[in-house]
Motif scaffolding. Sequence first.
Motif, PDB file in Angstrom:
ATOM      1  N   GLY A 227       0.833  -1.208  -0.136  1.00  0.00           N
ATOM      2  CA  GLY A 227       0.070  -0.027  -0.019  1.00  0.00           C
ATOM      3  C   GLY A 227       0.878   1.258   0.068  1.00  0.00           C
ATOM      4  O   GLY A 227       1.897   1.515   0.558  1.00  0.00           O
ATOM      5  N   LYS A 228       0.379   2.292  -0.854  1.00  0.00           N
ATOM      6  CA  LYS A 228       1.204   3.504  -0.764  1.00  0.00           C
ATOM      7  C   LYS A 228       0.194   4.548  -0.081  1.00  0.00           C
ATOM      8  O   LYS A 228      -0.977   4.941  -0.726  1.00  0.00           O
ATOM      9  N   HIS A 229       0.701   5.093   1.150  1.00  0.00           N
ATOM     10  CA  HIS A 229      -0.098   6.228   1.786  1.00  0.00           C
ATOM     11  C   HIS A 229      -1.429   5.593   2.276  1.00  0.00           C
ATOM     12  O   HIS A 229      -2.479   6.057   1.671  1.00  0.00           O
ATOM     13  N   LEU A 230      -1.559   4.470   2.846  1.00  0.00           N
ATOM     14  CA  LEU A 230      -2.691   3.853   3.361  1.00  0.00           C
ATOM     15  C   LEU A 230      -3.175   4.698   4.778  1.00  0.00           C
ATOM     16  O   LEU A 230      -2.725   4.584   5.948  1.00  0.00           O
ATOM     17  N   CYS A 231      -4.218   5.277   4.744  1.00  0.00           N
ATOM     18  CA  CYS A 231      -4.446   6.501   5.676  1.00  0.00           C
ATOM     19  C   CYS A 231      -5.152   5.696   6.971  1.00  0.00           C
ATOM     20  O   CYS A 231      -6.141   5.036   7.006  1.00  0.00           O
ATOM     21  N   GLY A 232      -4.539   6.173   7.867  1.00  0.00           N
ATOM     22  CA  GLY A 232      -4.962   6.099   9.181  1.00  0.00           C
ATOM     23  C   GLY A 232      -5.546   4.719   9.619  1.00  0.00           C
ATOM     24  O   GLY A 232      -4.745   3.553   9.510  1.00  0.00           O
ATOM     25  N   VAL A 233      -6.760   4.752   9.912  1.00  0.00           N
ATOM     26  CA  VAL A 233      -7.529   3.268  10.313  1.00  0.00           C
ATOM     27  C   VAL A 233      -7.442   2.275   9.176  1.00  0.00           C
ATOM     28  O   VAL A 233      -7.385   1.277   9.399  1.00  0.00           O
ATOM     29  N   HIS A 300      -2.173   9.593  10.358  1.00  0.00           N
ATOM     30  CA  HIS A 300      -2.478   8.908  11.735  1.00  0.00           C
ATOM     31  C   HIS A 300      -3.651   9.662  12.501  1.00  0.00           C
ATOM     32  O   HIS A 300      -4.154   9.254  13.150  1.00  0.00           O
ATOM     33  N   HIS A 301      -3.833  10.743  11.864  1.00  0.00           N
ATOM     34  CA  HIS A 301      -4.991  11.679  12.722  1.00  0.00           C
ATOM     35  C   HIS A 301      -6.262  11.153  12.325  1.00  0.00           C
ATOM     36  O   HIS A 301      -7.231  11.460  12.838  1.00  0.00           O
ATOM     37  N   ARG A 302      -6.255  10.128  11.359  1.00  0.00           N
ATOM     38  CA  ARG A 302      -7.443   9.483  10.926  1.00  0.00           C
ATOM     39  C   ARG A 302      -7.549   8.020  11.438  1.00  0.00           C
ATOM     40  O   ARG A 302      -8.259   7.371  10.967  1.00  0.00           O
ATOM     41  N   CYS A 303      -6.671   7.818  12.396  1.00  0.00           N
ATOM     42  CA  CYS A 303      -6.842   6.511  13.222  1.00  0.00           C
ATOM     43  C   CYS A 303      -8.203   6.438  13.973  1.00  0.00           C
ATOM     44  O   CYS A 303      -8.821   7.535  14.253  1.00  0.00           O
ATOM     45  N   ASP A 304      -8.676   5.297  14.416  1.00  0.00           N
ATOM     46  CA  ASP A 304      -9.817   4.960  15.279  1.00  0.00           C
ATOM     47  C   ASP A 304      -9.482   3.850  16.326  1.00  0.00           C
ATOM     48  O   ASP A 304      -9.027   3.029  15.965  1.00  0.00           O
ATOM     49  N   TRP A 305      -9.731   4.375  17.588  1.00  0.00           N
ATOM     50  CA  TRP A 305      -9.321   3.577  18.849  1.00  0.00           C
ATOM     51  C   TRP A 305     -10.260   2.314  18.584  1.00  0.00           C
ATOM     52  O   TRP A 305      -9.672   1.071  19.142  1.00  0.00           O
ATOM     53  N   ARG A 306     -11.367   2.300  17.975  1.00  0.00           N
ATOM     54  CA  ARG A 306     -12.150   1.032  17.976  1.00  0.00           C
ATOM     55  C   ARG A 306     -11.595  -0.102  17.129  1.00  0.00           C
ATOM     56  O   ARG A 306     -11.715  -1.309  17.280  1.00  0.00           O
ATOM     57  N   HIS A 307     -10.883   0.380  16.066  1.00  0.00           N
ATOM     58  CA  HIS A 307     -10.025  -0.466  15.141  1.00  0.00           C
ATOM     59  C   HIS A 307      -8.685  -0.512  15.278  1.00  0.00           C
ATOM     60  O   HIS A 307      -7.993  -1.278  14.658  1.00  0.00           O
TER      61      HIS A 307
END
Length: 441
Positions: A227-233, A300-307
């Motif tokens: 993957g190239k620039h696989l965003c956050g979550v 990383h600002h688009r990460c999600d604790w749930r996942h």
Amino acid sequence: MWKRRSGSAGWWWQRGKDSVVNTLARRSTVYEDQLAKHLKKCNSREKPKPDFFIQDINAGLTDETEIPEQLVPISSLSEEQLENLIKKLKKASKGLNSTLKDHIMSHPALSDALSDPKNGDSAIKHLKQQASILGNIEKLKLLGPRRCFVEFGAGKGKLSHWVDIALKDAEKVHFILVEKVTTRFKVDGKHRKKNSVFERLQIDIQHLCLNKIPVLREGKLPVVGIGKHLCGVATDLALRCLVETYAASYEERNEEPLAKRIKNDKTEKEINTLTKEGSEKNVPEKWTPVAGIVIALCCHHRCDWRHYVGKEYFRALGLGAVEFHYFQRMSSWATCGRQKASLESSDITTKRKNDDSEEHDGGECSITEESTDNLPGLLTVEEKKKIGRLCKLLIDQGRIQYLEQKGFNPALQYYTDPLVSLENVLLTALPIHSSLPETTT
């Protein structure tokens, strides 16, 4: 008698008993007696789910009780609250190596494109990143025949395109391009090589079950996740899709690799004979469901604790959903220099579209809503950058521990110069107990 009415779907007509029916969330307007026929061809109808769609299979355990209903923006925190968060961050990241090794590489498959004067600065920037990712894939001995490359967040499919170019006429190579949105100007449709097959899946990674895809279920090709620039979550969902949903399924079904089955069932003499026969048939001596992972991380600002796959790591450090929420927000400070320049030009959205259109082929990644100016305290831009990088590192360290626990040997490295992309960290992982046949390009 004809009547004309207005509604949310615009103007429509009604004539006596032959009423016009507005169907499918008011996207289509048809006569009632033609509804059944229309539903068979309407693009707005709910389509049947494919076999590889399993609702939330890669979502992980989502304990909603851990997540507070409302959390104030960082800009609304007091100086004391912000200081406490930064203290927790520094304590948790103490001992982590914040300076990663440089693995900036290239590959001859992109030489012509990189030297083509027709390619502008933006195109060259993305070509350099693709060349480095490809070089790292080759260095890890993952670039070879008889395997399946799964590109997550594939967008136009350019990374798989260059992998295919590099492989030339390698045998039995399959590409699965995963993208949840419809994408224009795809390049995978242009490939017509006899030995490689491109398959595009329009699906959210959260619901993707790889072992339900026929080529993987029947052909049992080792998978290389890229993957190239696989965003956050999306990175966390992809990791779980590979190492839990896919790889673990073979253990559950007792489908042992060839070499392991041989050792369990045969004498030493028979092992040597069967191993030789297996190599003659191009069967890997030590086959593994997931041969490797090479993902350029992003947003990383688009990460999600749930996942998030690193919950256990955070909890061991005395951190939880609240700290994760603020750390993911603060991670955007790592690129606050770019944000400030964008704010000065009053053109954030346009800049992101121009600069990162290929980095985020599947959909634009918006800059976090947290302004770099309206924060408590007197943090300088450089201090914010340092804190932002620590937040990214800590989040990625949780992913590293997760992969280690799943039997992989993971690593983080810089794969491109920050002048090319500020999102310049590559996550790689190889299974600890496995090997692949010799690679040939």
